[in-house]
Design a protein around this motif. Structure first.
Motif, PDB file in Angstrom:
ATOM      1  N   PRO A   1     -78.996  47.241  48.107  1.00  0.00           N
ATOM      2  CA  PRO A   1     -77.853  47.902  48.746  1.00  0.00           C
ATOM      3  C   PRO A   1     -77.311  49.053  47.887  1.00  0.00           C
ATOM      4  CG  PRO A   1     -77.482  45.523  48.590  1.00  0.00           C
ATOM      5  CD  PRO A   1     -78.789  45.787  47.940  1.00  0.00           C
ATOM      6  N   ALA A   2     -77.359  48.924  46.567  1.00  0.00           N
ATOM      7  CA  ALA A   2     -76.852  49.998  45.691  1.00  0.00           C
ATOM      8  C   ALA A   2     -77.636  51.285  45.930  1.00  0.00           C
ATOM      9  CB  ALA A   2     -76.940  49.572  44.233  1.00  0.00           C
ATOM     10  N   GLU A   3     -78.965  51.166  46.038  1.00  0.00           N
ATOM     11  CA  GLU A   3     -79.788  52.361  46.286  1.00  0.00           C
ATOM     12  C   GLU A   3     -79.540  52.933  47.673  1.00  0.00           C
ATOM     13  OE1 GLU A   3     -84.036  51.896  45.732  1.00  0.00           O
ATOM     14  OE2 GLU A   3     -83.667  51.233  43.659  1.00  0.00           O
ATOM     15  N   GLU A   4     -79.416  52.067  48.676  1.00  0.00           N
ATOM     16  CA  GLU A   4     -79.182  52.536  50.049  1.00  0.00           C
ATOM     17  C   GLU A   4     -77.866  53.317  50.126  1.00  0.00           C
ATOM     18  OE1 GLU A   4     -81.227  51.999  52.816  1.00  0.00           O
ATOM     19  OE2 GLU A   4     -82.651  51.020  51.473  1.00  0.00           O
ATOM     20  N   LEU A   5     -76.828  52.786  49.491  1.00  0.00           N
ATOM     21  CA  LEU A   5     -75.520  53.443  49.547  1.00  0.00           C
ATOM     22  C   LEU A   5     -75.542  54.760  48.773  1.00  0.00           C
ATOM     23  CD1 LEU A   5     -73.160  50.334  49.192  1.00  0.00           C
ATOM     24  CD2 LEU A   5     -73.600  51.686  51.264  1.00  0.00           C
ATOM     25  N   ALA A   6     -76.256  54.797  47.641  1.00  0.00           N
ATOM     26  CA  ALA A   6     -76.358  56.041  46.870  1.00  0.00           C
ATOM     27  C   ALA A   6     -77.098  57.094  47.698  1.00  0.00           C
ATOM     28  CB  ALA A   6     -77.091  55.783  45.557  1.00  0.00           C
TER      29      ALA A   6
ATOM     30  N   LEU B   1     -74.496  62.559  52.992  1.00  0.00           N
ATOM     31  CA  LEU B   1     -73.205  62.881  53.611  1.00  0.00           C
ATOM     32  C   LEU B   1     -72.599  64.148  53.032  1.00  0.00           C
ATOM     33  CD1 LEU B   1     -71.492  59.378  53.837  1.00  0.00           C
ATOM     34  CD2 LEU B   1     -71.885  60.926  55.760  1.00  0.00           C
ATOM     35  N   ARG B   2     -71.905  64.882  53.914  1.00  0.00           N
ATOM     36  CA  ARG B   2     -71.094  66.002  53.432  1.00  0.00           C
ATOM     37  C   ARG B   2     -69.913  65.431  52.647  1.00  0.00           C
ATOM     38  NH1 ARG B   2     -71.703  68.090  59.028  1.00  0.00           N
ATOM     39  NH2 ARG B   2     -73.542  69.410  58.919  1.00  0.00           N
TER      40      ARG B   2
ATOM     41  N   ALA C   1     -71.308  53.969  44.320  1.00  0.00           N
ATOM     42  CA  ALA C   1     -72.120  54.972  45.017  1.00  0.00           C
ATOM     43  C   ALA C   1     -71.333  56.252  45.314  1.00  0.00           C
ATOM     44  CB  ALA C   1     -72.669  54.376  46.310  1.00  0.00           C
ATOM     45  N   GLY C   2     -70.030  56.272  45.023  1.00  0.00           N
ATOM     46  CA  GLY C   2     -69.247  57.483  45.231  1.00  0.00           C
ATOM     47  C   GLY C   2     -68.364  57.469  46.468  1.00  0.00           C
TER      48      GLY C   2
END
Ligand SMILES: [Zn+2]
Length: 308
Positions: A174-179, A185-186, A234-235
């Protein structure tokens, strides 16, 4: 099978919670749900490898739903349409847009994308299961990439919204997917996702038989705290949490899996009776009430991209 470290903090120290088996297929295997002693993220280890996981997805996997127009009962059509429109309005409210470019990761048969497309959004989807991706393309004419998010090529900062409906718990990281979603995303873009709700009444009632654990298709279990930590890493910053999806299906499957261990024949009969058309209606007020308490089977999170 493979053993893994924590996807959120990298620690290997963990506490086993349950030893689990696949209740939906005959594929053997023993999986351990554990909680990271350092950060609290819950994950399956050992778990099937990426090459072995497909065997655990039955051909008639329930989340791959057919078009609402093909639903036999008018009342069911109305309920499903209303629920999907509700999900669209939530995305529009949290994103602050009623038009834009949206990516649905794990779009299954494309029902949500079709709803957004009809409302005027520019939509794209990613779906690893060929039959579901093919249905979304041929039935709704959607732009669906067959594969995983990391194998798709989208331009950075090219989406206003990225959604993961019933997906994050299935991913290997999930960490990679969210990153990855944050890169697509803008700035200020919206991420929307839902996951099985660890704080639900169902989880407390059914424990290891709760459909939210569904081993080994679900590789992770999240609390609001651990999912928030993953999003922040992930920001993203969290805008809100909400339970709005019906918990009926989750309830009857969890009940079936629990009864299976007590009386298999009764289990089948109860499941058949409860899954008859319209049977959900008398129970809907209870599910609406538990959703209102944020104790529903599925919880959704909305988060804004702050940096990547
Ligand atoms: Zn950890």
């Amino acid at each position: 099978m493979e053993e893994i470290a924590c996807d959120l903090c990298g620690a290997t120290a963990s506490q086993p919670l349950y030893t689990l088996h696949d209740a939906a297929s005959d594929v053997p295997g023993e999986f351990v749900l554990r909680r990271c002693t350092h950060c609290g993220l819950m994950y399956l280890s050992p778990r099937p490898t990426q090459g072995a996981i497909a065997a655990h997805y039955p051909a008639e996997y329930a989340p791959y739903q057919r078009a609402i127009e093909d639903e036999r009962w008018r009342l069911m059509r109305w309920m499903r349409r209303r629920r999907l429109a509700g999900r669209r309005r939530l995305v529009e409210r949290y994103s602050g847009h009623t038009r834009g470019r949206l990516l649905d990761v794990g779009c299954a048969t494309g029902l949500f994308l079709h709803e957004m497309d009809r409302a005027g959004w520019q939509v794209a989807g990613v779906e690893p299961i060929a039959s579901a991706a093919c249905y979304a393309r041929s039935r709704f004419g959607l732009d669906v990439f067959e594969g995983t998010l990391s194998s798709a090529c989208y331009a950075p900062a090219s989406f206003d919204v990225v959604t993961f409906w019933d997906v994050l718990e299935h991913t290997f990281s999930p960490a990679e997917e969210l990153a990855h979603a944050a890169r697509l995303l803008r700035p200020g873009g919206l991420l929307a996702s839902n996951v099985p709700n660890w704080d639900s009444v169902d989880r407390r009632l059914f424990g290891r038989y709760w459909l939210g654990l569904d081993p080994p298709r679900h590789l992770y279990a999240f609390t609001r705290e651990t999912l928030t930590a993953l999003l922040v890493q992930a920001g993203f910053s969290v805008l809100g949490w909400m339970c709005f999806m019906s918990g009926f299906f989750s309830f009857i499957v969890s009940l079936e899996r629990w009864l299976e261990t007590v009386n298999p024949r009764l289990s089948k009969a109860v499941y058949r009776a409860l899954s008859a058309p319209g049977m959900r209606l008398p129970f809907e007020p209870w599910f609406a009430f538990s959703n209102w308490l944020r104790r529903g089977a599925i919880i959704s999170v909305f988060a804004r991209k702050t940096h990547s």
